[in-house]
Each structure stands twice: as structure tokens, then as C-alpha cells.
Design a protein around this motif. Structure first.
Motif, PDB file in Angstrom:
ATOM      1  N   ASP B 283      38.382 -26.268 -28.802  1.00  0.00           N
ATOM      2  CA  ASP B 283      38.737 -25.004 -28.163  1.00  0.00           C
ATOM      3  C   ASP B 283      39.751 -25.222 -27.049  1.00  0.00           C
ATOM      4  N   ARG B 284      39.482 -26.258 -26.227  1.00  0.00           N
ATOM      5  CA  ARG B 284      40.413 -26.560 -25.122  1.00  0.00           C
ATOM      6  C   ARG B 284      41.809 -26.879 -25.658  1.00  0.00           C
ATOM      7  N   LEU B 285      41.865 -27.636 -26.775  1.00  0.00           N
ATOM      8  CA  LEU B 285      43.145 -28.033 -27.350  1.00  0.00           C
ATOM      9  C   LEU B 285      43.884 -26.821 -27.873  1.00  0.00           C
ATOM     10  N   GLU B 286      43.139 -25.952 -28.502  1.00  0.00           N
ATOM     11  CA  GLU B 286      43.776 -24.753 -29.057  1.00  0.00           C
ATOM     12  C   GLU B 286      44.302 -23.857 -27.938  1.00  0.00           C
ATOM     13  N   ALA B 287      43.507 -23.720 -26.899  1.00  0.00           N
ATOM     14  CA  ALA B 287      43.945 -22.894 -25.770  1.00  0.00           C
ATOM     15  C   ALA B 287      45.190 -23.474 -25.127  1.00  0.00           C
ATOM     16  N   ARG B 288      45.188 -24.772 -24.999  1.00  0.00           N
ATOM     17  CA  ARG B 288      46.338 -25.470 -24.396  1.00  0.00           C
ATOM     18  C   ARG B 288      47.579 -25.281 -25.261  1.00  0.00           C
ATOM     19  N   LEU B 289      47.392 -25.381 -26.550  1.00  0.00           N
ATOM     20  CA  LEU B 289      48.498 -25.219 -27.504  1.00  0.00           C
ATOM     21  C   LEU B 289      49.070 -23.820 -27.364  1.00  0.00           C
ATOM     22  N   LYS B 290      48.151 -22.944 -27.292  1.00  0.00           N
ATOM     23  CA  LYS B 290      48.551 -21.533 -27.262  1.00  0.00           C
ATOM     24  C   LYS B 290      49.226 -21.171 -25.943  1.00  0.00           C
ATOM     25  N   ASP B 291      48.625 -21.658 -24.845  1.00  0.00           N
ATOM     26  CA  ASP B 291      49.139 -21.276 -23.515  1.00  0.00           C
ATOM     27  C   ASP B 291      50.349 -22.075 -23.099  1.00  0.00           C
ATOM     28  N   GLN B 292      50.390 -23.309 -23.471  1.00  0.00           N
ATOM     29  CA  GLN B 292      51.426 -24.217 -22.905  1.00  0.00           C
ATOM     30  C   GLN B 292      52.546 -24.536 -23.892  1.00  0.00           C
ATOM     31  N   TYR B 293      52.249 -25.016 -25.012  1.00  0.00           N
ATOM     32  CA  TYR B 293      53.274 -25.547 -25.941  1.00  0.00           C
ATOM     33  C   TYR B 293      53.959 -24.465 -26.747  1.00  0.00           C
ATOM     34  N   VAL B 294      53.228 -23.551 -27.368  1.00  0.00           N
ATOM     35  CA  VAL B 294      53.824 -22.595 -28.313  1.00  0.00           C
ATOM     36  C   VAL B 294      54.842 -21.688 -27.640  1.00  0.00           C
ATOM     37  N   PRO B 295      54.600 -21.067 -26.458  1.00  0.00           N
ATOM     38  CA  PRO B 295      55.607 -20.198 -25.859  1.00  0.00           C
ATOM     39  C   PRO B 295      56.888 -20.918 -25.552  1.00  0.00           C
ATOM     40  N   PHE B 296      56.832 -22.099 -25.001  1.00  0.00           N
ATOM     41  CA  PHE B 296      58.059 -22.854 -24.666  1.00  0.00           C
ATOM     42  C   PHE B 296      58.871 -23.179 -25.896  1.00  0.00           C
ATOM     43  N   ILE B 297      58.102 -23.674 -26.889  1.00  0.00           N
ATOM     44  CA  ILE B 297      58.829 -24.068 -28.104  1.00  0.00           C
ATOM     45  C   ILE B 297      59.536 -22.848 -28.702  1.00  0.00           C
ATOM     46  N   GLU B 298      58.816 -21.772 -28.759  1.00  0.00           N
ATOM     47  CA  GLU B 298      59.410 -20.582 -29.394  1.00  0.00           C
ATOM     48  C   GLU B 298      60.577 -20.046 -28.570  1.00  0.00           C
ATOM     49  N   SER B 412      56.904 -30.299 -29.224  1.00  0.00           N
ATOM     50  CA  SER B 412      56.760 -30.144 -30.673  1.00  0.00           C
ATOM     51  C   SER B 412      55.874 -31.242 -31.226  1.00  0.00           C
ATOM     52  N   LYS B 413      56.092 -32.468 -30.698  1.00  0.00           N
ATOM     53  CA  LYS B 413      55.309 -33.622 -31.148  1.00  0.00           C
ATOM     54  C   LYS B 413      53.855 -33.483 -30.698  1.00  0.00           C
ATOM     55  N   GLU B 414      53.690 -33.065 -29.446  1.00  0.00           N
ATOM     56  CA  GLU B 414      52.353 -32.867 -28.911  1.00  0.00           C
ATOM     57  C   GLU B 414      51.614 -31.816 -29.692  1.00  0.00           C
ATOM     58  N   ARG B 415      52.296 -30.750 -29.966  1.00  0.00           N
ATOM     59  CA  ARG B 415      51.672 -29.654 -30.705  1.00  0.00           C
ATOM     60  C   ARG B 415      51.134 -30.154 -32.026  1.00  0.00           C
ATOM     61  N   ALA B 416      51.894 -30.974 -32.688  1.00  0.00           N
ATOM     62  CA  ALA B 416      51.435 -31.531 -33.971  1.00  0.00           C
ATOM     63  C   ALA B 416      50.179 -32.352 -33.763  1.00  0.00           C
ATOM     64  N   ASN B 417      50.208 -33.211 -32.701  1.00  0.00           N
ATOM     65  CA  ASN B 417      49.027 -34.070 -32.421  1.00  0.00           C
ATOM     66  C   ASN B 417      47.798 -33.241 -32.101  1.00  0.00           C
ATOM     67  N   ILE B 418      47.973 -32.248 -31.258  1.00  0.00           N
ATOM     68  CA  ILE B 418      46.839 -31.416 -30.889  1.00  0.00           C
ATOM     69  C   ILE B 418      46.268 -30.724 -32.106  1.00  0.00           C
ATOM     70  N   LYS B 419      47.154 -30.287 -32.864  1.00  0.00           N
ATOM     71  CA  LYS B 419      46.656 -29.654 -34.085  1.00  0.00           C
ATOM     72  C   LYS B 419      45.807 -30.616 -34.890  1.00  0.00           C
TER      73      LYS B 419
END
Lengths: 418, 678
Positions: B283-298, B412-419
């Protein structure tokens, strides 16, 4: 009325102590002064004017000067020898003074062919007729009296004085009972006065037709007994005799050159220390200045020895009171030990040892049999013998003590314990 | 002792280098001669031969101008013939003794002077310590006393005289014995004290022994009770142990179950936690992905680059523009300086260096031109500055873009790992949940089993408690018993030891008492007895002495008023008619009489006691000095009374010849003495 003085036993030169010797001379001076004052015609001295036939010359010099003083006043001196100043060959100081004209000897004897002795009278200026026989030692004068032609003397008229020096059996004092004496009857009868000497106790008696048999005694003490006598109240002096055709009055004149104090203490039943303390107290209280002191101690001490009493200290204590002289007598003082040993058998220390142990062994209360009775005595003797052993040459004191200890316990049979 | 012969060479007036031989027959022997003829030298020679130079110095004895001399003396003692010899030799400053010897039983022995003196004193039984430096007082008092010394003895301090007389008469040995008795008594006292000290706790020890005996008796009663108690505990324990055997197997099952339930519980708990942790992580990883990585990347992916040029090209262009700007700025400064110079000259009107007047027109133009140039150049400077700014802004935009692009790549790399992690966590959650399900099931099964076995376990536990209690009770009972036995044995041992100690101490106490008895015997009986013996003997001797003294004196002096005696200290007391007389107040003859009577009384008493080996011989040196003729004649009776075998008299009185059995004349010829038989 005439007057003469009768003296005897003056003993000039008596005493070894200078102060006592001086007192004798002082007494003589006093007596002569009294004679001069009384105006006597002559002085008769019935022997023993001097204490010996050759006394010390300073005393003689003094006496001669005094006689000379009296002679110068016209007083004659008539003497016979006494037993002390007698000289068989007439070489006494009396003879010297006679040669000097100071004295006149009354014994003027000639031996007759029949062996009897003729005695000549000497007539004094007063008219008195005097004759006399000298005293001699060992009673040799008794023969003179036996040979004396008394009848001739008795037949002589006038006022006669017979001078002699000797004791008379009838008047001999008790304390001189052993003294040589003659009978009164050996004296010639009928004399008005018999001037005697030799007896140191004054008396005037009459017996068997012999009146006025007088002994004045010494002028002063000539020995310690005289001093004791004076201390006891017997005054010394001479007789002063008034006479004309017969004796009218015989008066004793006392001569007191000094006081004599007798301090006496009986130590009977007292210990040496008590006696010493008492003597110190006596010495402390004594008032004896210018007196002759006779201190006499006698009796048997109950405890201690006579030598435990320091008489030297007592002497010093008394002398501090400045007496003229101190005479100390403790010859009659003994100790119980001395009394017990009196007449002791010839000595046998080993017997004394045995007897003493035997006497005392009964006091032993120990239950040990070997300490009691005969065994105890034997043990004591063995032990005593061992314990007398002295320290040997080069033996050190600790070694000696160890040896004695060991010997002692061995003899007592205590070696196993010790 | 009897003198036989003395040989003298170079001693005082016997000085001719020849040996003078003097014989001593028995009986009364008189050596008669003038004053100074050498009579007394014979006596000195005898004394020297016997005792050496203690009394008479070697320098006094050896003849003047002689280098050596000697004396030989033959004498007999108690039937034994003896010979002693001593030599004298002159040294630089003194005269010394040499060549001492003694002949006993025909055998000659060389000795030192001191040893010879000791030997002689021993042979003569003089009963005195041998001190080589001291005269022989026994000889001096009882055998030979020079007349002048006799008077000294009479007047000597009484303590000194008494001391010597006690020794001569053998009295001092009692005092010694009494002192030695004290020494022995002290020794016994010490021993007794030691024994008393060693046994002083006897009563205490006896009380202790009594207490121990009583304690041991108490143990006799207590031990059976303790034994019984222990037996009962053991029986109870055996019963419980028997019960416990049956429950052992059951207890094992209970134990297994009991151990399984907590394991399972821990497992369930752990799995639950692990599953939750894995789920939380996803859950923490998903929240982090959603809050931190996805907006910047997009957002980045929507952006365009600020310049088509590369950053290097922009940097190069910027550098060129900056150089140009600097150049224009420099040119503007030069122009401004020139313009200021020209304006100065115009204001001054002349050249400041050469002073020459200037051309205002020329310089006016020049100034206008310069102003125009300055204006132009200033415009150029501003333009180039703007260009630089524009380029710099673009360059910063380019840098920011580059940075975001790198971040984008990373994200982008982190996002893949978290996933990937999320996938793994989800898988773990599933696995844990499956396992948890199984463990929960097992736990429930185990709990059910545990519940089922719970009653048995309690039973086992109770039994084990009972067993433990029973064992403790058994152990305590055993311990009590053992302790009691040990105590009893210790007390028994103590009592045994104490018994032997008590025996020793009782023996010591008894011995101490016995020693005390001996001590009392010594102090209460022996010593007082010795003192009594001493006193008695002393006083007997004193009385006997007085007897002889008075008898002899009265036979010499006629004066019945003059008496002599000795007091308890043997001090002579002279009395005339009972009153004390000083010795000095006596005449010469009387003094001599006192001294001679004292001397002969002493001789008589020594003979009676046999205290010293001196009774056979008397030597009298000028015994009649100061005597009258009568007194001299009385000497015949006195000499006849003497029981000594040999009486040697030295005198210048020819009257004594008639009284002597043997007379020798001593003469001095040309300074040398000769002894001739009369």
C-alpha cells in the motif's frame, strides 16, 4: 685556836681526758683557796696527792704553783705517799716537791736493830705533832704497821696527828669489801686526829681509843666511780679541823669545780631501736652545758644488737649541748643474743646446724614426708652444704645462679618438674 | 699450714745475688734483730711466695738495682709437703712476676701468678674467692698481720671488719646459703607459677567438660527422634515417587502439547504480522508511486525542450557575446576619457604642458565628435548586455530541463521497481495468509488438545509439588540428623581431648601445689633456720671471741679498771671502769695489747672453728711494741697458751729469746741481710 685542812686522794694527773684532768687541778685550786681564805696553819694530804709517782708535768707544774702560793701565805704541806704516788726508791714527784721545799713527807722512819720501826714526829709551827705511814701497793704497808713501835708514838704528848693511807677493816665500805685493809688496832692509840686516805668515801669515826678517824674522800673524782658518786649527791671535798690542845671542830668543806649530771637509761626489755630513740630523746632534753655528763645505759635488749645503737651519734648529740666532758658507759648493756651466747661451749658449727634444724623441723606443716622429721633434717643439711658453695673462679653470675638452682632442685628431688 | 723453708734472692735487703735460705722449725721461732735488719722481709717473702704481689708491690720487694729476684717457699698443709716459687723481674717502668710454680706430690707445675694464688688458697682452704688483685684477707687476719696493720684492723670501719671476719670465721657461707636458698626458691616459685598459669583455666575446662557431657547425653535422646523423622520422610517420598512413575508418560504428552500451543500461537501471531506488514508495504509503495512518481513523469513527458541548440552551442554563443560586451565597454571608457580631456582643454584654453593656446574650434569639433561616438558606443554596450542576459536565461532553462529529464529517467526506473515490489508484497501477503490460515487451524486444534489435557497436567504438577516438598522434608530430616550426629561426634571428640587436657592440668595444679609446699618449706623453715644458725654461730663466736679477747688482754695488762670486749659487730670496745675509752687515749703498750689480744683471740677462734686452714701457724710481727718489761715477760704465758704448732715471731726485743725454742738473728752487714741461727 689553830686550824688545819685534811685532804687526801687528790690524784693530780688523773684521767686521760684533758678536760677531766683540768677539773682535778681546778678542785685542788679551789681547796687551796679555801684553806688560804680560812687561814689554816697547815694542810695534811693523806696520800695520793698525785695519780702516779711520775704524773704529767704540766699538772705538776700547776699544782706546784698553787702549793707555792699557799706556802707564801705561811701554810705548810704535810704528806705521805699514797698507793698511786708511792715510789720504793723515793723517786716520786712527791720527793721532787719535797726537795723543792714545797711539801714535807711525814714518814720519817728508822729501822732499829731489833727490827722495829721508829717513826719520828714532825712538829708544825702551830705546835701540832704529825707523823704518818705511806700507803704502798699490794698492802705492803701492812708490814710497816706490824713493825711500828706504837708505844713510843703513843707516849708522846701534845696535839698529835697520825696520817695514814689505807683501808680499815672496821670502816671499809661495803662495795670495797675485797680491798686490802688493816685493823684499827694496828694504828697507834691516843692521837687527837687520824688523817686517813685511800678510801674514796668520807667518814669520821671513833673506835678503840682512836678518836677522829677521818677519811675526807677525794677532792674531786679521780676515776669514774668517784664522778658517779658525786653525781649521786655525795659531795667531795676535805675536812677543816679546828684545834688547840685537842680537836674542837671537824668541818667538811665541799669542793665543786663543776656540776656532774648522770643520765641513766635502762634498756631492759626494750629493743635496740627503742633504746636508741630513748637515748636520742634523753640527749635532746639534756641541759648539760659546762657539766660533766655521765651517760649510762644498761639492761638486756629484747631485740636487736647493742651495735645497732649508734652511740657515736648519741655522743655527738650530747656534745652539741657543750658539756665539759661526756663519759659514756654501756658495758652493762647486752643483747638477748649475747646473753644466750654467754658461756657458749667451744664452737661446733656443724652441731649448731643439726640442732637448729632439729629444733625447727617440728614447725614444718608440709604433707611431704621428705620435708619432715629426720628426713627433713637430713635434707636441710644436704641442701645447706650445697648452697654454701661459692661462685667459682671465672664463673659468670648467671652460670653460678643456674648451677645453684639446679643443685637445689636436684637435692629437693624436684628436677623432673623443673 | 706449717712453714718449712724459705729461699730468698734479691728481695729487699737480701740483695747479694746469693740465695738466703731460712728454715722454719716447729714451735716458737723468733727472728730477732735490730730495726731495719731485714726481719720483716722474711715475712713479706713468705707472703709473696704464697699470694704474689696483691699486698706488697713487686717494686717494693725487688732489691734496688737488681734485675731479677725470687722466693721459694716450702711448707706443709694437712700433712702434705708443698713448694711454691715466684720470680720478680725488672722491666722498663715496673717490676713484674714471672716463673711461678708449685710442687705437689713431687710434681712441679708451672702456673700463672693468679693461678698459683688460686691454687694456694684452695690448698689452704681459705674459703675466700681468689682475686689476683686483692690480698688474702684470711691470711692477713688469721695468719700474718703486720703490727701496724693490726691497729688498722682494730680501727677499721666495722662493716669492713665484720665482712672479713664473717668470711674468716666461715659465717658468710650461711648468708650465701640463705641467698642461694632464695635463688632456689625463686626458681621453684617460677616453676610453680608457670604450672599455675598453665592450669588456671582448669575450673573453666571442667565446667566445659561437664557441659559437653550433658550435651552428649541430650543427643542420646534427640537422635532417635531425628532418625524417626527422617525415616517417615523417606517413606512418604517413596510413595510419591511410585505415584509419579505412572504419570511420567502422561506428563510427556502434556508437555508436548503444552509446548506446541505457544509455538503455534507465536507462529500465528508472527504470520499475521508478516502478512499485514507485506500488505502495508504494498500500500505504501502504491501510494508513493501515485503521489510522487506518476505526476512528475506524466508532466515531464508533456514538456518541450527550451532550445533546439545544444547546451554547448549556447555556452559558446554566450561567451562570444560577453567578449563583445567587454570590448564595447572598454571603448566607451576610452572615449569618455578623451572627451573629458578635450572638455578640460576647452575650459583652460591652453595646453597644460606646453602652455600653448588651443584652437577652440578644433577642439570644439573634436568634442562633438567624441560625444557622438560615446552615444553610439553606449547604445552598443546596452545592446550586447541584453543579448548576454537573454542567452544566460536560456542557458538556465536548458540546465533545469536537463535535470528534470534525468529525474524523469530515475523515476521511471523507480516506478518500475516499485511496481515489482508491490507485486512481490502482494504475493507474500497471499502466502502468509495461507500459512496463517493453516497455523490458526493447528493452534485451535492444539488448544483443544491442551484443554483436553489440562486436568492431567494439574495432577502432575501437584504430584511434583508434593514430591518436591517430600524431598525437601526428607533432605531436611537427613540434614538435621547428620548435623546432630556431627555435633554429637564433635562434642565427643572435644570431650575426649578435654579429658586428656584436664588430666594434664589437674596434674599441673597438683604439682604447682607440691612446689608451693617446697617453696613454703624453703621460705618458712629452711631460710629462717639458716638465719638462726648464722646468728647463733655468729653470736657463739662472738662470745668465744670475747672470752679469748678479755682473757688475753687481762693477761697482758695489769690495770683492772681497763677492760676490753667486742660488741656484736666484733668492734673492740675499750672501757675504763665501765666507761668507754677512745683507742687513741691508750698508752702504746695498751694499744699493742689490744691489737695482740684481738689478733690472738681471732687465731684461737679460727682454731676452734677449723673454719680455715690457718690454725697451725701464727706469725707475729713485733708483737710487743710499746710493752713494758713486765708485759714482755708475760708473753711467755701467752705463747705457752697458743696451741699453734708453729709460732713465728719477728721482734727486736731480745727479751723474747728466752721464750722461743728457736732463735735466729737477723743482721745487716754492709747493707745486706743475713739470717744466723743463735
Amino acid at each position: 685556836m689553830h686550824k688545819f685542812a685534811h685532804m687526801s686522794d687528790i690524784h693530780i694527773g688523773a684521767f686521760r681526758q684533758p678536760e677531766l684532768r683540768a677539773l682535778v687541778l681546778q678542785a685542788f685550786d679551789l681547796a687551796i683557796d679555801k684553806c688560804i681564805d680560812a687561814g689554816v696553819d697547815f694542810v695534811v694530804i693523806a696520800g695520793d696527792t698525785f695519780d702516779s709517782n711520775i704524773p704529767d708535768l704540766s699538772s705538776v707544774k700547776h699544782a706546784a704553783a698553787k702549793i707555792r702560793q699557799a706556802k707564801d701565805q705561811g701554810i705548810a704541806f704535810y704528806v705521805v705517799y699514797g698507793s698511786h704516788d708511792f715510789s720504793p726508791n723515793y723517786s716520786s714527784i712527791v720527793d721532787v716537791l719535797e726537795s723543792a721545799g714545797l711539801l714535807t713527807k711525814l714518814e720519817r722512819v728508822t729501822r732499829r736493830e731489833d727490827g722495829k720501826l721508829d717513826l719520828a714526829f714532825t712538829v708544825d709551827a702551830s705546835g701540832a705533832k704529825l707523823c704518818g705511814i705511806s700507803g704502798k701497793k699490794l698492802g705492803l704497808d701492812r708490814l710497816d704497821y706490824e713493825l711500828l713501835d706504837k708505844e713510843r708514838l703513843e707516849s708522846e704528848g701534845g696535839f698529835k696527828i697520825f696520817v695514814f693511807h689505807g683501808a680499815l677493816e672496821e670502816y671499809k665500805p661495803r662495795d670495797l669489801s675485797m680491798m686490802e685493809a688493816m685493823s684499827v688496832s694496828q694504828l697507834p692509840e691516843g692521837f687527837n686526829y687520824y688523817a686517813g686516805g685511800h678510801i674514796h668515801q668520807r667518814s669520821v669515826n671513833s673506835l678503840k681509843g682512836r678518836r677522829n678517824l677521818a677519811y675526807p674522800g677525794p677532792l674531786f673524782g679521780t676515776d669514774f666511780r668517784d664522778l658517779e658518786s658525786i653525781a649521786k649527791g655525795n659531795e667531795s671535798g676535805f675536812y677543816m679541823v679546828d684545834f688547840d690542845t685537842d680537836v674542837r671542830r671537824v668541818e667538811f668543806v665541799g669542793v665543786t669545780p663543776c656540776g656532774i649530771a648522770e643520765l641513766e637509761f635502762s634498756a631492759q626489755g626494750k629493743s635496740a631501736s627503742q633504746t636508741y630513740a630513748a637515748l636520742q630523746e634523753i640527749a635532746r632534753k639534756a641541759t648539760v652545758e659546762d657539766q660533766v655528763v655521765l651517760l649510762k645505759v644498761h639492761g638486756e635488749l629484747s631485740q636487736g644488737r647493742t651495735s645497732d645503737i649508734d652511740f657515736g651519734a648519741i655522743r655527738r648529740q650530747v656534745l652539741a649541748k657543750r658539756p665539759l666532758s661526756l663519759l659514756l658507759s654501756y658495758s652493762q648493756l647486752t643483747s638477748r643474743e649475747q646473753s644466750a651466747a654467754e658461756g657458749a661451749k667451744p664452737l661446733s658449727p656443724s652441731l649448731t646446724e643439726k640442732e637448729t634444724f632439729e629444733q625447727r623441723i617440728a614447725t614444718v606443716t608440709s604433707p611431704e614426708p621428705r620435708l619432715q622429721g629426720a628426713r627433713g633434717v637430713q635434707l636441710s643439711l644436704s641442701l645447706l652444704k650445697a648452697l654454701k658453695d661459692e661462685r667459682r673462679e671465672n664463673e659468670l653470675k648467671p652460670d653460678y645462679q643456674s648451677r645453684i638452682e639446679k643443685t637445689g632442685v636436684d637435692i629437693l628431688g624436684l628436677e623432673k618438674t623443673s | 699450714m706449717l712453714l718449712r723453708e724459705v729461699t730468698i734472692k734479691n728481695v729487699r735487703s737480701y740483695n747479694d745475688d746469693a740465695e738466703a735460705v731460712v728454715e722454719f722449725p716447729e714451735g716458737v721461732v723468733l727472728f730477732e734483730g735490730d730495726v731495719g735488719s731485714g726481719k720483716s722481709t722474711i715475712l713479706y717473702a713468705v707472703e709473696f711466695a704464697l699470694f704474689g704481689t696483691a699486698e706488697v708491690k713487686g717494686s717494693f720487694l725487688l732489691s734496688d738495682r737488681k734485675q731479677s729476684g725470687h722466693v721459694r717457699l716450702k711448707f706443709s698443709e694437712n700433712g702434705k709437703e708443698l713448694e711454691v716459687g715466684r720470680g720478680l723481674v725488672r722491666r722498663k717502668d715496673s717490676v713484674a712476676q714471672e716463673r711461678c710454680y708449685i710442687v705437689e706430690d713431687g710434681k712441679r707445675t708451672e702456673m700463672s701468678p693468679a693461678d698459683l694464688k688460686e691454687r694456694v688458697i684452695g690448698l689452704l682452704k681459705f674459703n675466700e674467692p681468689s682475686n689476683p688483685r686483692a690480698e688474702s684477707l684470711v691470711y692477713r687476719f688469721a695468719v700474718f698481720t703486720p703490727q701496724e696493720q693490726m691497729k688498722e684492723i682494730i680501727q677499721k670501719d666495722s662493716e669492713d671488719r665484720l665482712r672479713v671476719l664473717r668470711r674468716v670465721l666461715g659465717i658468710s657461707e650461711y648468708q650465701l646459703a640463705a641467698e642461694n636458698s632464695d635463688t632456689v626458691e625463686q626458681r621453684i616459685k617460677r616453676d610453680a607459677y608457670g604450672l599455675k598459669r598453665a592450669s588456671e583455666d582448669l575450673e573453666e575446662k571442667e565446667a566445659l567438660a561437664s557441659a559437653l557431657s550433658s550435651d552428649i547425653a541430650q543427643f542420646g535422646k534427640r537422635l532417635p527422634i531425628l532418625e524417626e523423622k527422617r525415616s517417615a520422610a523417606e517413606a512418604e517420598l517413596a510413595e510419591l515417587e511410585s505415584q509419579s512413575k505412572d504419570l511420567v508418560s502422561k506428563r510427556e504428552a502434556v508437555s508436548n502439547v503444552a509446548s506446541k500451543v505457544p509455538t503455534l500461537e507465536r507462529s500465528v501471531k508472527m504470520l499475521t504480522t508478516a502478512a499485514k506488514d507485506a500488505l502495508d508495504k504494498a500500500d505504501r509503495l502504491e501510494a508513493r508511486l501515485k503521489d510522487q512518481y506518476v505526476p512528475f513523469i506524466e508532466e515531464f513527458e508533456k514538456r518541450k525542450t527550451p532550445s533546439e541548440r545544444s547546451a554547448g552551442a549556447l555556452d559558446e554563443e554566450l561567451a562570444g557575446e560577453r567578449r563583445e560586451h567587454e570590448e564595447k565597454t572598454a571603448t566607451l571608457r576610452v572615449l569618455q576619457n578623451q572627451s573629458e580631456g578635450t572638455e578640460e582643454l576647452l575650459r583652460e584654453g591652453k595646453c597644460p604642458r606646453c602652455g600653448r593656446e588651443i584652437d577652440h574650434a578644433e577642439f570644439g569639433d573634436r568634442a562633438a565628435h567624441l560625444a557622438s561616438e560615446i552615444e553610439k558606443t553606449r547604445a552598443e554596450v546596452l545592446l550586447s548586455k541584453d543579448k548576454c542576459s537573454a542567452l544566460e536565461s536560456l542557458r538556465r532553462q536548458m540546465a533545469a530541463y536537463e535535470k528534470d529529464r534525468e529525474k524523469h529517467a530515475t523515476y521511471s526506473k523507480e516506478r518500475a521497481n516499485i511496481k515489482l515490489d508491490i507485486s512481490e508484497s502482494r504475493a507474500q501477503v497471499w502466502a502468509y495468509q495461507a500459512e496463517l490460515t493453516k497455523s490458526t487451524r493447528d493452534l485451535e486444534a492444539a488448544r483443544k488438545e491442551e484443554e483436553r489435557l489440562k486436568g492431567l497436567a494439574q495432577e502432575i504438577a501437584e504430584l511434583e509439588r508434593d514430591l518436591g516438598t517430600s524431598r525437601r522434608m526428607r533432605d531436611e530430616a537427613s540434614l538435621d540428623l547428620q548435623r546432630a550426629l556431627a555435633q554429637r561426634d564433635a562434642k565427643k571428640e572435644s570431650l575426649e581431648n578435654l579429658a586428656s587436657e584436664l588430666m594434664k592440668k589437674r596434674s599441673m595444679r597438683a604439682e604447682a601445689q607440691r612446689l608451693g609446699g617446697y617453696q613454703s618449706w624453703l621460705s618458712g623453715f629452711f631460710r629462717p633456720a639458716v638465719e638462726q644458725i648464722e646468728q647463733q654461730t655468729f653470736m657463739q663466736m662472738n662470745a668465744r671471741f670475747n672470752h679469748h679477747f678479755q682473757r688475753l688482754f687481762s693477761s697482758m695488762v695489769d690495770d683492772i679498771d681497763l677492760g676490753v670486749r667486742v660488741n656484736e659487730n666484733f668492734s673492740p670496745v675499750l672501757e675504763r671502769q665501765g666507761f668507754e675509752q677512745e683507742y687513741e687515749s691508750l698508752s702504746g703498750g695498751e694499744r699493742t695489747s689490744v691489737a695482740l689480744a684481738y689478733r690472738l683471740a681471732l687465731n684461737a677462734i679460727v682454731q676452734e672453728t677449723g673454719a680455715s686452714g690457718t690454725g697451725e701457724l701464727v706469725i707475729l710481727d713485733e708483737p710487743t711494741e710499746g710493752f713494758s718489761k713486765e708485759q714482755i715477760h708475760k708473753m711467755r704465758d701467752i705463747l705457752a697458751e697458743l696451741r699453734s704448732k708453729q709460732v713465728v715471731i719477728v721482734s727486736h726485743e731480745t727479751e723474747l729469746e728466752a721464750m722461743a725454742q728457736h732463735v735466729f738473728r737477723v743482721q745487716k752487714v754492709s747493707g745486706t741481710s743475713r739470717v744466723l741461727a743463735a
